[in-house]
Design an enzyme around this catalytic site. Structure first.
Site, PDB file in Angstrom:
ATOM      1  N   HIS A 157       0.831  -1.206   0.000  1.00 28.85           N
ATOM      2  CA  HIS A 157       0.000   0.000   0.000  1.00 28.85           C
ATOM      3  C   HIS A 157       0.861   1.250   0.000  1.00 28.85           C
ATOM      4  O   HIS A 157       2.082   1.197   0.177  1.00 28.85           O
ATOM      5  CB  HIS A 157      -0.941   0.003   1.214  1.00 28.85           C
ATOM      6  N   CYS A 173       3.102  -4.898   6.654  1.00 24.94           N
ATOM      7  CA  CYS A 173       2.829  -4.580   5.252  1.00 24.94           C
ATOM      8  C   CYS A 173       4.058  -4.011   4.561  1.00 24.94           C
ATOM      9  O   CYS A 173       5.054  -3.683   5.183  1.00 24.94           O
ATOM     10  CB  CYS A 173       1.691  -3.565   5.155  1.00 24.94           C
TER      11      CYS A 173
END
Length: 197
Positions: A157, A173
């Site tokens: 992301h 992440c």
């Protein structure tokens, strides 16, 4: 014509000294604790040498639906499209610790054009002061786009905090600059294969 006393620093000397002082913490962060480096360019060269282009063949059997390689150690994301006409290399943020790091094969299962964010249960446990929810927008920790992986809670992301890129700074992440995730989002598809090494 008046002369300055010899022990009074000039404006130019002050500015040069200030610039050197401000640059020092960035170099020092690259060094192990308690170790001094004689030539600051060595730290820079070491960092740059790990950020290099790669061939997809040692990592994937094919490029069906494209491929994304996340190199945790060099903090880089590589993308190849299906017909090899596009290759991209992006700097990234990676997980803070080995315990938060997941490696292996996965794929993109969802492309989210306006991600919202909720801390995972373990994140909330470690940081109870964090909000329970942040909607889409400029302060969203997932940035402007998000690619969901088959692993629960794991994503590639964007980030609103550009200081995180190139560092161990995430809770699991992989983060990219918003302009880079927007570009990758436009090229990657649901089903694109992903390998984290």
């Amino acid at each position: 014509m008046s002369k300055k006393p010899l022990n009074t620093p000039s404006r130019r000397a002050f500015l040069a000294g200030s610039a050197a002082f401000l640059g020092a913490p960035a170099i020092a962060q690259e060094l192990p604790a308690g170790q001094a480096e004689r030539d600051p360019t060595l730290a820079v060269r070491r960092n740059i040498s790990s950020f290099r282009t790669l061939d997809w063949r040692p990592y994937f059997n094919n490029l069906n639906k494209g491929a994304i390689l996340v190199d945790i150690d060099s903090r880089a994301v590589h993308y190849w499209n299906e017909n090899e006409s596009i290759y991209k290399l992006y700097p990234s943020s990676v997980p803070l610790s080995d315990e938060l790091t997941r490696r292996g094969r996965t794929s993109i299962i969802l492309k989210d054009p306006k991600p919202d964010w909720r801390p995972t249960p373990s994140m909330k446990e470690r940081n109870p002061e964090w909000p329970d929810y942040i909607g889409p927008g400029p302060q969203n920790p997932l940035g402007t786009r998000s690619l969901h992986l088959t692993w629960t809670y794991y994503r590639i992301h964007g980030t609103h905090d550009t200081r995180k890129i190139g560092r161990k700074s995430s809770n699991g992440c992989i983060g990219l600059y918003n302009e880079h995730i927007e570009e990758l989002y436009g090229m990657a598809n649901v089903g694109t294969q992903v390998l984290l090494i």
